[in-house]
Structures are given as C-alpha cells and as structure tokens.
Design a protein around this motif. Structure first.
Motif, PDB file in Angstrom:
ATOM      1  N   LYS A  25      17.737   7.032  12.409  1.00 23.96           N
ATOM      2  CA  LYS A  25      16.619   7.397  11.538  1.00 23.96           C
ATOM      3  C   LYS A  25      15.649   6.238  11.356  1.00 23.96           C
ATOM      4  CE  LYS A  25      19.194  10.796   8.910  1.00 23.96           C
ATOM      5  NZ  LYS A  25      19.819  11.084   7.649  1.00 23.96           N
ATOM      6  N   ASP A  26      16.158   5.058  11.164  1.00 22.86           N
ATOM      7  CA  ASP A  26      15.310   3.888  10.956  1.00 22.86           C
ATOM      8  C   ASP A  26      15.853   2.727  11.774  1.00 22.86           C
ATOM      9  OD1 ASP A  26      13.460   2.100  10.087  1.00 22.86           O
ATOM     10  OD2 ASP A  26      14.225   1.952   8.047  1.00 22.86           O
ATOM     11  N   LEU A  43       8.166 -14.679   6.636  1.00 25.37           N
ATOM     12  CA  LEU A  43       8.085 -15.702   7.671  1.00 25.37           C
ATOM     13  C   LEU A  43       7.087 -15.320   8.764  1.00 25.37           C
ATOM     14  CD1 LEU A  43      11.826 -16.775   8.029  1.00 25.37           C
ATOM     15  CD2 LEU A  43       9.955 -18.052   7.000  1.00 25.37           C
ATOM     16  N   ALA A  44       7.042 -14.048   9.130  1.00 26.23           N
ATOM     17  CA  ALA A  44       6.065 -13.597  10.130  1.00 26.23           C
ATOM     18  C   ALA A  44       4.641 -13.769   9.601  1.00 26.23           C
ATOM     19  CB  ALA A  44       6.325 -12.148  10.507  1.00 26.23           C
ATOM     20  N   GLY A  45       4.422 -13.420   8.340  1.00 24.57           N
ATOM     21  CA  GLY A  45       3.104 -13.598   7.731  1.00 24.57           C
ATOM     22  C   GLY A  45       2.719 -15.064   7.620  1.00 24.57           C
ATOM     23  N   LEU A  46       3.685 -15.918   7.294  1.00 28.62           N
ATOM     24  CA  LEU A  46       3.425 -17.353   7.200  1.00 28.62           C
ATOM     25  C   LEU A  46       3.082 -17.933   8.572  1.00 28.62           C
ATOM     26  CD1 LEU A  46       3.435 -19.906   5.415  1.00 28.62           C
ATOM     27  CD2 LEU A  46       5.835 -20.179   6.041  1.00 28.62           C
ATOM     28  N   PHE A  90       1.205  -0.908   7.736  1.00 29.55           N
ATOM     29  CA  PHE A  90       2.665  -0.780   7.793  1.00 29.55           C
ATOM     30  C   PHE A  90       3.194   0.128   6.682  1.00 29.55           C
ATOM     31  CE2 PHE A  90       6.959  -2.173   6.673  1.00 29.55           C
ATOM     32  CZ  PHE A  90       7.595  -1.867   7.862  1.00 29.55           C
ATOM     33  N   GLN A  91       2.696  -0.036   5.464  1.00 29.92           N
ATOM     34  CA  GLN A  91       3.174   0.788   4.356  1.00 29.92           C
ATOM     35  C   GLN A  91       2.798   2.255   4.539  1.00 29.92           C
ATOM     36  OE1 GLN A  91       5.287   0.080   1.918  1.00 29.92           O
ATOM     37  NE2 GLN A  91       5.466  -1.950   2.808  1.00 29.92           N
ATOM     38  N   PHE A  92       1.648   2.528   5.173  1.00 24.07           N
ATOM     39  CA  PHE A  92       1.252   3.908   5.434  1.00 24.07           C
ATOM     40  C   PHE A  92       2.184   4.553   6.453  1.00 24.07           C
ATOM     41  CE2 PHE A  92      -1.095   7.043   7.939  1.00 24.07           C
ATOM     42  CZ  PHE A  92      -1.460   7.934   6.933  1.00 24.07           C
ATOM     43  N   TRP A  93       2.541   3.840   7.508  1.00 26.17           N
ATOM     44  CA  TRP A  93       3.345   4.411   8.580  1.00 26.17           C
ATOM     45  C   TRP A  93       4.844   4.285   8.368  1.00 26.17           C
ATOM     46  CZ3 TRP A  93       1.853   7.745  12.058  1.00 26.17           C
ATOM     47  CH2 TRP A  93       0.496   7.839  12.338  1.00 26.17           C
ATOM     48  N   LYS A  94       5.284   3.453   7.445  1.00 26.32           N
ATOM     49  CA  LYS A  94       6.717   3.225   7.230  1.00 26.32           C
ATOM     50  C   LYS A  94       7.497   4.508   6.923  1.00 26.32           C
ATOM     51  CE  LYS A  94       9.819   0.482   4.386  1.00 26.32           C
ATOM     52  NZ  LYS A  94       9.865  -0.451   3.270  1.00 26.32           N
ATOM     53  N   GLY A 101       5.111   2.012  12.691  1.00 30.69           N
ATOM     54  CA  GLY A 101       4.429   1.195  11.686  1.00 30.69           C
ATOM     55  C   GLY A 101       4.453  -0.279  12.050  1.00 30.69           C
ATOM     56  N   LEU A 102       5.597  -0.742  12.551  1.00 29.39           N
ATOM     57  CA  LEU A 102       5.710  -2.138  12.972  1.00 29.39           C
ATOM     58  C   LEU A 102       4.804  -2.415  14.169  1.00 29.39           C
ATOM     59  CD1 LEU A 102       7.130  -4.852  12.663  1.00 29.39           C
ATOM     60  CD2 LEU A 102       8.927  -3.986  14.131  1.00 29.39           C
ATOM     61  N   ALA A 103       4.779  -1.491  15.122  1.00 29.53           N
ATOM     62  CA  ALA A 103       3.931  -1.672  16.312  1.00 29.53           C
ATOM     63  C   ALA A 103       2.450  -1.672  15.938  1.00 29.53           C
ATOM     64  CB  ALA A 103       4.222  -0.578  17.332  1.00 29.53           C
ATOM     65  N   LEU A 104       2.035  -0.753  15.084  1.00 29.19           N
ATOM     66  CA  LEU A 104       0.626  -0.694  14.686  1.00 29.19           C
ATOM     67  C   LEU A 104       0.230  -1.895  13.835  1.00 29.19           C
ATOM     68  CD1 LEU A 104       0.173   3.106  13.953  1.00 29.19           C
ATOM     69  CD2 LEU A 104      -0.707   1.792  15.882  1.00 29.19           C
ATOM     70  N   CYS A 105       1.139  -2.363  13.002  1.00 30.86           N
ATOM     71  CA  CYS A 105       0.881  -3.565  12.200  1.00 30.86           C
ATOM     72  C   CYS A 105       0.691  -4.770  13.114  1.00 30.86           C
ATOM     73  CB  CYS A 105       2.036  -3.788  11.232  1.00 30.86           C
ATOM     74  SG  CYS A 105       1.911  -5.295  10.270  1.00 30.86           S
ATOM     75  N   SER A 106       1.551  -4.906  14.107  1.00 34.82           N
ATOM     76  CA  SER A 106       1.430  -6.009  15.061  1.00 34.82           C
ATOM     77  C   SER A 106       0.151  -5.891  15.882  1.00 34.82           C
ATOM     78  CB  SER A 106       2.637  -6.027  16.001  1.00 34.82           C
ATOM     79  OG  SER A 106       3.814  -6.186  15.268  1.00 34.82           O
TER      80      SER A 106
END
Length: 118
Positions: A25-26, A43-46, A90-94, A101-106
């Motif tokens: 599922k996730d 850490l990714a954002g930093l 990410f929050q919209f697609w999560k 969501g992770l792919a679109l955020c990246s």
C-alpha cells in the motif's frame, strides 16, 4: 485435520506468514522506521538548501557589498518558495500515491534548481 504446509523457512511452529499488505500500500514505509521519515525529509531539505545557496554564492561572487546581500536575499526567498512548493506537492499526492508524490516532489525540486540560474 487440515494442516498448513510446512516450509523449511518457518522458524516457529505457531508463526504466521509475513503479510505484505501494508508494504504494497505504501512502499515508502518499507525499510526505515516510521519515526525516521521526518528526519530523512529534513536532511534532504537541508542538503538541497546547501546546494542552492552554494550555487547562489558562486553566482554572486563578482558582486560586492549591498548588491551581493540583495542577490543572496532574493535567492534565499526563492529557496523558501521552492521548499514550500515541494512540500505542498508531496502533501497533495501523499494520500493518493506516496511514491508518485515523492517522484513529483523530486521533479519539482530539480526543475526549480535548473530554473534557479536561468
């Protein structure tokens, strides 16, 4: 009596097979404990922020004084907007699809980084 077939990989007599229902599922929950995911995102954002500001510093090297400070302030504002947009995507697609969501955020972050210096 009906007995379940025994396999050599069964460790305990009463052991139940591992369910992959939650993992399918996730897929983002596989591997790391749930409490670590906010740390991974931080850490990714930093790291993204450091790369962004290093690029800004390198581009503003020939500038002096207040012009350089203005340039860095504009780039810091652009970084803040980019991080907010990535978070919103990410929050919209999560809830719909965590991996999408992770792919679109990246992809959003990569596009913003490419557009940053044009």
């Amino acid at each position: 009596m009906n007995h379940a077939p025994r396999h050599s990989y069964d460790l305990y007599e009463g052991a139940e097979p591992v369910s992959l229902g939650d993992a399918t599922k996730d897929p983002l929950t596989v591997g790391l404990p749930a409490a670590w995911w906010p740390l991974v995102w931080s850490l990714a954002g930093l790291l993204f922020s450091v790369v962004w500001m290093m690029e800004s510093w390198k581009a503003g090297k020939p500038l002096l004084g207040m012009t350089k400070i203005n340039h860095l302030a504009q780039d810091a504002w652009g970084l803040l907007v980019t991080l907010c947009c990535c978070y919103a995507v990410f929050q919209f697609w999560k809830p719909r699809s965590g991996s999408l969501g992770l792919a679109l955020c990246s992809l959003t972050a990569a596009a913003a980084m490419a557009w940053h210096r044009f």
